[in-house]
Enzyme design. Structure first.
Site, short mmCIF file in Angstrom:
data_model
loop_
_atom_site.label_atom_id
_atom_site.label_comp_id
_atom_site.label_asym_id
_atom_site.label_seq_id
_atom_site.Cartn_x
_atom_site.Cartn_y
_atom_site.Cartn_z
N HIS A 132 41.17 42.02 44.88
CA HIS A 132 40.36 42.03 43.81
C HIS A 132 40.61 40.93 42.76
O HIS A 132 41.80 40.32 43.11
CB HIS A 132 39.96 43.41 43.07
CG HIS A 132 40.98 43.73 42.47
ND1 HIS A 132 40.83 44.86 41.37
CD2 HIS A 132 42.41 43.35 41.95
CE1 HIS A 132 41.96 44.90 40.64
NE2 HIS A 132 42.88 44.15 40.94
N GLU A 164 46.43 52.59 41.78
CA GLU A 164 46.38 50.99 41.90
C GLU A 164 47.57 50.49 42.04
O GLU A 164 47.95 49.59 42.88
CB GLU A 164 45.56 50.47 40.80
CG GLU A 164 45.62 48.91 41.30
CD GLU A 164 44.94 48.33 39.93
OE1 GLU A 164 43.62 48.06 39.91
OE2 GLU A 164 45.68 47.66 39.02
N HIS A 183 44.17 38.95 44.53
CA HIS A 183 45.38 39.36 44.98
C HIS A 183 45.19 40.74 45.47
O HIS A 183 44.14 41.50 45.44
CB HIS A 183 46.35 39.39 43.68
CG HIS A 183 45.52 40.25 42.58
ND1 HIS A 183 44.79 39.96 41.72
CD2 HIS A 183 45.96 41.75 42.25
CE1 HIS A 183 44.54 41.18 40.98
NE2 HIS A 183 44.98 41.98 41.26
N ASP A 210 38.90 49.52 53.02
CA ASP A 210 40.41 48.50 53.44
C ASP A 210 40.27 47.15 54.16
O ASP A 210 39.29 46.92 54.79
CB ASP A 210 40.78 49.54 54.71
CG ASP A 210 42.18 49.31 55.11
OD1 ASP A 210 43.06 49.17 54.44
OD2 ASP A 210 42.60 49.56 56.37
NI NI Z 1 44.71 43.85 40.45
#
Ligand code: NI
Length: 138
Positions: free
Chosen positions: A16, A127, A41, A81
């Protein structure tokens, strides 16, 4: 009647970039840090989906964990994914900033119509190992 919370973990990797078009590059980097990097990244996301209910008297299950796993794969992780969250995913609008906070809301919406016989309680998404967001459908 005892209420029990059952959690299934699934993982996915995705790319993203966080960016506000109307801001200067300087401001974007100030607010989003490395998540504003020009060429995207990746993150190794860890998703925890929790359902709640009463264990079935026969199976002892709140919900069959395999069924829950397959549902998460079909409705969520198969779409996310190895994707680019800014561009590739039908249920993420191009106008939505693909933050962990926004993702948990969208993942909830993908899952909740398909949970039968118990209730979706929470969607938690890591995350990184130090940052996660959690959503309870409110
Ligand atoms: Ni990020």
């Amino acid at each position: 009647m005892a209420t029990v919370y059952l959690t299934r973990r699934e993982r996915f990797n995705a790319a993203h970039k966080l960016w506000v078009k109307d801001w200067s590059a300087k401001k974007n980097f100030k607010i989003f840090g490395k998540c504003a990097n020009k060429n995207f990244h990746g993150h190794n996301y860890e998703l925890f989906v929790t359902v709640k209910g009463t264990p079935d008297p026969l199976t002892g299950f709140v919900m069959d964990a395999k069924v829950l796993s397959n549902l998460i794969k079909k409705e969520v992780t198969n779409h996310l994914d190895h994707s680019n969250l800014n561009k590739d995913v039908k249920f993420i609008s191009k106008k939505t900033q693909p933050t962990t906070e926004n993702l948990v809301i969208l993942i909830w919406k993908q899952l909740t119509p398909h949970i039968k016989g118990c209730q979706l309680h929470s969607v938690k998404l890591y995350e990184t190992e130090n940052i996660f967001a959690e959503y309870f459908g409110e």
